[in-house]
Design a protein around this motif. Structure first.
Motif, PDB file in Angstrom:
ATOM      1  N   GLU A  28       0.829  -1.205   0.000  1.00 18.25           N
ATOM      2  CA  GLU A  28       0.000   0.000   0.000  1.00 18.25           C
ATOM      3  C   GLU A  28       0.865   1.257   0.000  1.00 18.25           C
ATOM      4  OE1 GLU A  28      -3.305   2.274   2.769  1.00 18.25           O
ATOM      5  OE2 GLU A  28      -3.115   0.098   2.950  1.00 18.25           O
ATOM      6  N   ALA A  29       1.935   1.247   0.794  1.00 20.37           N
ATOM      7  CA  ALA A  29       2.836   2.402   0.843  1.00 20.37           C
ATOM      8  C   ALA A  29       3.505   2.653  -0.508  1.00 20.37           C
ATOM      9  CB  ALA A  29       3.894   2.192   1.926  1.00 20.37           C
ATOM     10  N   LEU A  30       3.776   1.575  -1.257  1.00 12.08           N
ATOM     11  CA  LEU A  30       4.430   1.708  -2.553  1.00 12.08           C
ATOM     12  C   LEU A  30       3.434   1.908  -3.700  1.00 12.08           C
ATOM     13  CD1 LEU A  30       7.163  -1.060  -2.279  1.00 12.08           C
ATOM     14  CD2 LEU A  30       7.483   1.424  -2.128  1.00 12.08           C
ATOM     15  N   GLY A  31       2.168   1.634  -3.439  1.00 12.27           N
ATOM     16  CA  GLY A  31       1.163   1.785  -4.487  1.00 12.27           C
ATOM     17  C   GLY A  31       1.192   0.665  -5.516  1.00 12.27           C
ATOM     18  N   VAL A  32       1.574  -0.537  -5.069  1.00 11.52           N
ATOM     19  CA  VAL A  32       1.606  -1.708  -5.946  1.00 11.52           C
ATOM     20  C   VAL A  32       0.889  -2.859  -5.243  1.00 11.52           C
ATOM     21  CG1 VAL A  32       3.763  -1.008  -7.061  1.00 11.52           C
ATOM     22  CG2 VAL A  32       3.846  -2.508  -5.070  1.00 11.52           C
ATOM     23  N   THR A  33       0.717  -3.972  -5.948  1.00 13.20           N
ATOM     24  CA  THR A  33       0.056  -5.120  -5.323  1.00 13.20           C
ATOM     25  C   THR A  33       0.999  -5.825  -4.357  1.00 13.20           C
ATOM     26  OG1 THR A  33       0.745  -6.707  -7.007  1.00 13.20           O
ATOM     27  CG2 THR A  33      -1.337  -5.520  -7.395  1.00 13.20           C
ATOM     28  N   ARG A  34       0.408  -6.584  -3.441  1.00 15.55           N
ATOM     29  CA  ARG A  34       1.189  -7.376  -2.498  1.00 15.55           C
ATOM     30  C   ARG A  34       2.070  -8.362  -3.247  1.00 15.55           C
ATOM     31  NH1 ARG A  34       1.309 -12.246  -0.731  1.00 15.55           N
ATOM     32  NH2 ARG A  34      -0.542 -12.833  -1.883  1.00 15.55           N
ATOM     33  N   GLN A  35       1.505  -8.951  -4.274  1.00 14.80           N
ATOM     34  CA  GLN A  35       2.250  -9.929  -5.060  1.00 14.80           C
ATOM     35  C   GLN A  35       3.459  -9.287  -5.739  1.00 14.80           C
ATOM     36  OE1 GLN A  35      -1.052  -9.467  -5.155  1.00 14.80           O
ATOM     37  NE2 GLN A  35      -2.023 -11.443  -4.735  1.00 14.80           N
ATOM     38  N   ALA A  36       3.288  -8.082  -6.260  1.00 15.03           N
ATOM     39  CA  ALA A  36       4.384  -7.396  -6.943  1.00 15.03           C
ATOM     40  C   ALA A  36       5.528  -7.077  -5.991  1.00 15.03           C
ATOM     41  CB  ALA A  36       3.882  -6.119  -7.605  1.00 15.03           C
ATOM     42  N   VAL A  37       5.201  -6.577  -4.808  1.00 12.99           N
ATOM     43  CA  VAL A  37       6.257  -6.228  -3.854  1.00 12.99           C
ATOM     44  C   VAL A  37       6.938  -7.496  -3.332  1.00 12.99           C
ATOM     45  CG1 VAL A  37       4.908  -6.069  -1.702  1.00 12.99           C
ATOM     46  CG2 VAL A  37       6.863  -4.608  -2.029  1.00 12.99           C
ATOM     47  N   HIS A  38       6.184  -8.554  -3.123  1.00 15.84           N
ATOM     48  CA  HIS A  38       6.765  -9.812  -2.664  1.00 15.84           C
ATOM     49  C   HIS A  38       7.718 -10.373  -3.721  1.00 15.84           C
ATOM     50  CE1 HIS A  38       6.976 -14.112  -1.705  1.00 15.84           C
ATOM     51  NE2 HIS A  38       6.809 -13.717  -0.455  1.00 15.84           N
ATOM     52  N   LYS A  39       7.276 -10.395  -4.970  1.00 17.01           N
ATOM     53  CA  LYS A  39       8.101 -10.925  -6.061  1.00 17.01           C
ATOM     54  C   LYS A  39       9.399 -10.142  -6.205  1.00 17.01           C
ATOM     55  CE  LYS A  39       7.992 -12.020 -10.973  1.00 17.01           C
ATOM     56  NZ  LYS A  39       7.177 -12.054 -12.183  1.00 17.01           N
ATOM     57  N   LYS A  40       9.320  -8.825  -6.062  1.00 17.38           N
ATOM     58  CA  LYS A  40      10.495  -7.977  -6.256  1.00 17.38           C
ATOM     59  C   LYS A  40      11.484  -8.058  -5.095  1.00 17.38           C
ATOM     60  CE  LYS A  40      11.824  -3.250  -7.395  1.00 17.38           C
ATOM     61  NZ  LYS A  40      11.324  -1.903  -7.708  1.00 17.38           N
ATOM     62  N   HIS A  41      10.996  -8.241  -3.855  1.00 21.13           N
ATOM     63  CA  HIS A  41      11.866  -8.067  -2.694  1.00 21.13           C
ATOM     64  C   HIS A  41      12.102  -9.310  -1.837  1.00 21.13           C
ATOM     65  CE1 HIS A  41      12.148  -3.713  -3.194  1.00 21.13           C
ATOM     66  NE2 HIS A  41      10.855  -3.720  -3.461  1.00 21.13           N
ATOM     67  N   ALA A  42      11.269 -10.322  -1.921  1.00 20.28           N
ATOM     68  CA  ALA A  42      11.336 -11.436  -0.968  1.00 20.28           C
ATOM     69  C   ALA A  42      12.689 -12.150  -0.959  1.00 20.28           C
ATOM     70  CB  ALA A  42      10.215 -12.437  -1.237  1.00 20.28           C
ATOM     71  N   LYS A  43      13.197 -12.533  -2.113  1.00 19.46           N
ATOM     72  CA  LYS A  43      14.468 -13.273  -2.146  1.00 19.46           C
ATOM     73  C   LYS A  43      15.609 -12.458  -1.554  1.00 19.46           C
ATOM     74  CE  LYS A  43      13.445 -16.315  -6.006  1.00 19.46           C
ATOM     75  NZ  LYS A  43      13.785 -16.688  -7.385  1.00 19.46           N
ATOM     76  N   ARG A  44      15.660 -11.182  -1.882  1.00 19.59           N
ATOM     77  CA  ARG A  44      16.720 -10.324  -1.361  1.00 19.59           C
ATOM     78  C   ARG A  44      16.609 -10.175   0.153  1.00 19.59           C
ATOM     79  NH1 ARG A  44      16.739  -5.455   0.232  1.00 19.59           N
ATOM     80  NH2 ARG A  44      14.710  -4.971  -0.633  1.00 19.59           N
ATOM     81  N   LEU A  45      15.392 -10.033   0.654  1.00 18.01           N
ATOM     82  CA  LEU A  45      15.192  -9.889   2.089  1.00 18.01           C
ATOM     83  C   LEU A  45      15.574 -11.167   2.830  1.00 18.01           C
ATOM     84  CD1 LEU A  45      11.823  -7.942   2.034  1.00 18.01           C
ATOM     85  CD2 LEU A  45      14.072  -7.035   2.652  1.00 18.01           C
ATOM     86  N   ILE A  46      15.203 -12.305   2.289  1.00 19.68           N
ATOM     87  CA  ILE A  46      15.563 -13.579   2.908  1.00 19.68           C
ATOM     88  C   ILE A  46      17.082 -13.721   2.948  1.00 19.68           C
ATOM     89  CG2 ILE A  46      15.493 -16.088   2.606  1.00 19.68           C
ATOM     90  CD1 ILE A  46      12.586 -15.631   1.475  1.00 19.68           C
ATOM     91  N   ALA A  47      17.744 -13.386   1.846  1.00 23.08           N
ATOM     92  CA  ALA A  47      19.209 -13.458   1.786  1.00 23.08           C
ATOM     93  C   ALA A  47      19.855 -12.516   2.800  1.00 23.08           C
ATOM     94  CB  ALA A  47      19.693 -13.138   0.379  1.00 23.08           C
ATOM     95  N   ALA A  48      19.182 -11.407   3.109  1.00 22.97           N
ATOM     96  CA  ALA A  48      19.696 -10.438   4.071  1.00 22.97           C
ATOM     97  C   ALA A  48      19.365 -10.831   5.508  1.00 22.97           C
ATOM     98  CB  ALA A  48      19.139  -9.052   3.771  1.00 22.97           C
ATOM     99  N   GLY A  49      18.668 -11.960   5.686  1.00 25.21           N
ATOM    100  CA  GLY A  49      18.344 -12.430   7.028  1.00 25.21           C
ATOM    101  C   GLY A  49      17.129 -11.794   7.663  1.00 25.21           C
ATOM    102  N   VAL A  50      16.285 -11.184   6.865  1.00 20.46           N
ATOM    103  CA  VAL A  50      15.075 -10.552   7.395  1.00 20.46           C
ATOM    104  C   VAL A  50      14.021 -11.627   7.606  1.00 20.46           C
ATOM    105  CG1 VAL A  50      13.251  -8.869   6.938  1.00 20.46           C
ATOM    106  CG2 VAL A  50      15.590  -8.404   6.178  1.00 20.46           C
ATOM    107  N   LYS A  51      13.432 -11.663   8.812  1.00 17.03           N
ATOM    108  CA  LYS A  51      12.353 -12.604   9.092  1.00 17.03           C
ATOM    109  C   LYS A  51      11.082 -12.032   8.491  1.00 17.03           C
ATOM    110  CE  LYS A  51      10.051 -15.348  12.518  1.00 17.03           C
ATOM    111  NZ  LYS A  51       9.277 -16.037  11.532  1.00 17.03           N
TER     112      LYS A  51
END
Length: 60
Positions: A28-51
């Motif tokens: 919502e803060a980015l103005g995109v769908t949940r799926q779009a933000v997850h697809k773009k950022h999830a792998k990088r966040l997991i690699a960075a150790g973000v729970k």
């Protein structure tokens, strides 16, 4: 400028997720769908150790 904007977005999303934001809140803060933000950022966040929160997780 696009590269800088992407770097700022990456940092902001990581900070928000570390602070306990949910995917819908970030999207919502980015103005995109949940799926779009997850697809773009999830792998990088997991690699960075973000729970990452999962659907149905309740914040206590």
């Amino acid at each position: 400028m696009r590269r800088l904007a992407d770097q700022l977005e990456d940092a902001a999303v990581e900070q928000a997720m570390r602070a306990g934001w949910s995917w819908p809140q970030v999207s919502e803060a980015l103005g995109v769908t949940r799926q779009a933000v997850h697809k773009k950022h999830a792998k990088r966040l997991i690699a960075a150790g973000v729970k990452l929160r999962r659907r149905g997780d309740e914040r206590v």
